[in-house]
Design a protein around this motif. Structure first.
Motif, mmCIF file in Angstrom:
data_model
loop_
_atom_site.group_PDB
_atom_site.id
_atom_site.type_symbol
_atom_site.label_atom_id
_atom_site.label_comp_id
_atom_site.label_asym_id
_atom_site.label_seq_id
_atom_site.Cartn_x
_atom_site.Cartn_y
_atom_site.Cartn_z
ATOM 1 N N LEU A 19 2.250 -6.954 -9.512
ATOM 2 C CA LEU A 19 1.768 -5.699 -8.945
ATOM 3 C C LEU A 19 2.949 -4.737 -8.893
ATOM 4 O O LEU A 19 4.075 -5.147 -8.590
ATOM 5 C CB LEU A 19 1.211 -5.898 -7.532
ATOM 6 N N ALA A 20 2.698 -3.453 -9.182
ATOM 7 C CA ALA A 20 3.796 -2.488 -9.168
ATOM 8 C C ALA A 20 3.258 -1.068 -9.052
ATOM 9 O O ALA A 20 2.109 -0.791 -9.389
ATOM 10 C CB ALA A 20 4.653 -2.616 -10.429
ATOM 11 N N PHE A 21 4.098 -0.178 -8.553
ATOM 12 C CA PHE A 21 3.834 1.258 -8.627
ATOM 13 C C PHE A 21 5.168 1.979 -8.747
ATOM 14 O O PHE A 21 6.229 1.422 -8.455
ATOM 15 C CB PHE A 21 3.030 1.781 -7.427
ATOM 16 N N ASP A 22 5.115 3.231 -9.222
ATOM 17 C CA ASP A 22 6.306 4.069 -9.331
ATOM 18 C C ASP A 22 6.312 5.080 -8.195
ATOM 19 O O ASP A 22 5.253 5.558 -7.759
ATOM 20 C CB ASP A 22 6.332 4.816 -10.664
ATOM 21 N N SER B 78 4.271 0.879 4.486
ATOM 22 C CA SER B 78 3.598 1.860 3.626
ATOM 23 C C SER B 78 4.596 2.550 2.701
ATOM 24 O O SER B 78 5.726 2.810 3.113
ATOM 25 C CB SER B 78 2.913 2.935 4.468
ATOM 26 N N PRO B 79 4.132 2.890 1.490
ATOM 27 C CA PRO B 79 2.887 2.409 0.884
ATOM 28 C C PRO B 79 3.011 0.922 0.562
ATOM 29 O O PRO B 79 4.121 0.398 0.455
ATOM 30 C CB PRO B 79 2.773 3.251 -0.387
ATOM 31 N N ARG B 80 1.872 0.264 0.371
ATOM 32 C CA ARG B 80 1.911 -1.177 0.109
ATOM 33 C C ARG B 80 0.661 -1.614 -0.645
ATOM 34 O O ARG B 80 -0.343 -0.903 -0.696
ATOM 35 C CB ARG B 80 2.008 -1.975 1.409
ATOM 36 N N PHE B 81 0.759 -2.805 -1.206
ATOM 37 C CA PHE B 81 -0.409 -3.501 -1.733
ATOM 38 C C PHE B 81 -0.905 -4.472 -0.669
ATOM 39 O O PHE B 81 -0.105 -5.146 -0.008
ATOM 40 C CB PHE B 81 -0.060 -4.299 -2.990
ATOM 41 N N THR C 221 -4.446 -12.190 4.362
ATOM 42 C CA THR C 221 -3.931 -11.060 3.597
ATOM 43 C C THR C 221 -2.456 -11.243 3.287
ATOM 44 O O THR C 221 -1.672 -11.615 4.163
ATOM 45 C CB THR C 221 -4.106 -9.740 4.371
ATOM 46 N N CYS C 222 -2.097 -10.960 2.063
ATOM 47 C CA CYS C 222 -0.698 -10.889 1.640
ATOM 48 C C CYS C 222 -0.311 -9.414 1.617
ATOM 49 O O CYS C 222 -0.881 -8.629 0.854
ATOM 50 C CB CYS C 222 -0.537 -11.517 0.263
ATOM 51 N N PHE C 223 0.634 -9.013 2.497
ATOM 52 C CA PHE C 223 1.090 -7.628 2.579
ATOM 53 C C PHE C 223 2.354 -7.468 1.728
ATOM 54 O O PHE C 223 3.344 -8.178 1.943
ATOM 55 C CB PHE C 223 1.401 -7.244 4.025
ATOM 56 N N LEU C 224 2.322 -6.527 0.794
ATOM 57 C CA LEU C 224 3.468 -6.287 -0.084
ATOM 58 C C LEU C 224 3.927 -4.844 0.106
ATOM 59 O O LEU C 224 3.452 -3.922 -0.557
ATOM 60 C CB LEU C 224 3.083 -6.568 -1.537
ATOM 61 N N GLY C 225 4.864 -4.652 1.052
ATOM 62 C CA GLY C 225 5.329 -3.321 1.420
ATOM 63 C C GLY C 225 6.430 -2.806 0.513
ATOM 64 O O GLY C 225 7.275 -3.566 0.019
ATOM 65 N N CYS C 226 6.442 -1.502 0.329
ATOM 66 C CA CYS C 226 7.355 -0.824 -0.592
ATOM 67 C C CYS C 226 8.820 -1.263 -0.504
ATOM 68 O O CYS C 226 9.432 -1.561 -1.531
ATOM 69 C CB CYS C 226 7.243 0.687 -0.375
ATOM 70 N N VAL D 171 -7.694 -6.550 -4.386
ATOM 71 C CA VAL D 171 -6.387 -5.901 -4.316
ATOM 72 C C VAL D 171 -6.574 -4.417 -4.033
ATOM 73 O O VAL D 171 -7.411 -3.755 -4.659
ATOM 74 C CB VAL D 171 -5.605 -6.078 -5.636
ATOM 75 N N GLU D 172 -5.780 -3.888 -3.092
ATOM 76 C CA GLU D 172 -5.813 -2.457 -2.818
ATOM 77 C C GLU D 172 -4.401 -1.937 -2.616
ATOM 78 O O GLU D 172 -3.466 -2.695 -2.342
ATOM 79 C CB GLU D 172 -6.673 -2.141 -1.592
ATOM 80 N N VAL D 173 -4.246 -0.611 -2.751
ATOM 81 C CA VAL D 173 -3.008 0.078 -2.399
ATOM 82 C C VAL D 173 -3.344 1.006 -1.244
ATOM 83 O O VAL D 173 -4.439 1.587 -1.200
ATOM 84 C CB VAL D 173 -2.432 0.849 -3.609
ATOM 85 N N ILE D 174 -2.428 1.151 -0.284
ATOM 86 C CA ILE D 174 -2.770 1.876 0.937
ATOM 87 C C ILE D 174 -1.548 2.546 1.556
ATOM 88 O O ILE D 174 -0.420 2.061 1.433
ATOM 89 C CB ILE D 174 -3.427 0.913 1.960
#
Length: 228
Positions: free
Chosen positions: A95-98, A127-130, A149-154, A192-195
């Motif tokens: 999972l990734a974002f720019d 935040s932001p996170r998956f 839930t697995c929280f994946l914070g920036c 999966v969500e981004v929030i």
């Protein structure tokens, strides 16, 4: 965010995720079904706000997420991934974002006590996170088979800067439990969500934090979405 509020936000995210996942089709392209909940929230693709010089995105779209209210308020903005997205934890590996940055400036996580924090977009513990929601079997409308839930914070992701655009890729790879916030590995069926759910008062004072962020090139495994 208080534990009770976190649970409430999680439930709303699940409702949105379940509704979109029900019609998802692995044969379709990766999609992001946007949601905005409560006071001051906004989620949308903005022309010209995204990372420059991206192949296939001449309009330079960026995903704008906003929570223009206090963090404790029941409010969030984000999107649920649908279409060609893994439905089981075994099939999810990346999972990734720019996030915006400036060439020559190191990445800094947000610090409400520091004046002039960083030259990159907002990046704090939550935040932001998956969010990766796990279920024992296909998700049920009453959440009775919800596991966790697995929280994946920036700030906890692996960071790589594009030396041309200055933007940073925030990336998470298996095993996801190597990142703080993901105490239990995703399992079974997943959504999966981004929030973004942190507002304008991180650190306790209104105006300390921006309550918004722009993301681009959101990635699930080898699939990337960077425009509507």
């Amino acid at each position: 965010m208080k534990r009770a509020l976190t649970a409430a936000v999680l439930s709303v995210g699940l409702i949105a995720g379940l509704a979109s996942a029900a019609s998802a089709d692995q044969g379709q392209p990766l999609r992001l079904e946007l949601f905005q909940i409560g006071l001051g929230s906004l989620a949308g693709w903005i022309r010209g706000a995204g990372e420059p010089k991206q192949t296939g995105d001449q309009s330079q779209f960026g995903l704008y997420l906003q929570k223009n209210t206090k963090t404790a308020n029941f409010s969030s903005a984000g999107g649920d991934f649908t279409g060609n997205v893994p439905k089981t934890a075994a099939d999810l590996h990346t999972l990734a974002f720019d996030i915006p940055g400036v060439v020559g400036f190191a990445f800094e996580n947000f610090d409400p006590a520091k004046i002039g924090t960083g030259a990159n977009g907002y990046c704090n513990n939550g935040s932001p996170r998956f969010n990766v929601f796990s279920f024992n079997g296909p998700p049920l409308p009453d959440f009775s088979n919800f596991v966790g839930t697995c929280f994946l914070g920036c700030p906890f992701g692996d960071k790589t800067q594009d030396t041309v655009t200055g933007w940073w890729q925030i990336k998470f790879t298996q095993p996801f439990t190597q990142y703080a916030g993901c105490s239990a590995a995703p399992s079974g069926n997943i959504i999966v969500e981004v929030i973004l759910d942190e507002g304008i008062d991180v650190g306790g004072t209104v105006g300390n934090s921006p309550g918004n962020v722009v993301l681009d090139n959101l990635r699930v495994n080898d699939k990337v979405i960077g425009n509507p």
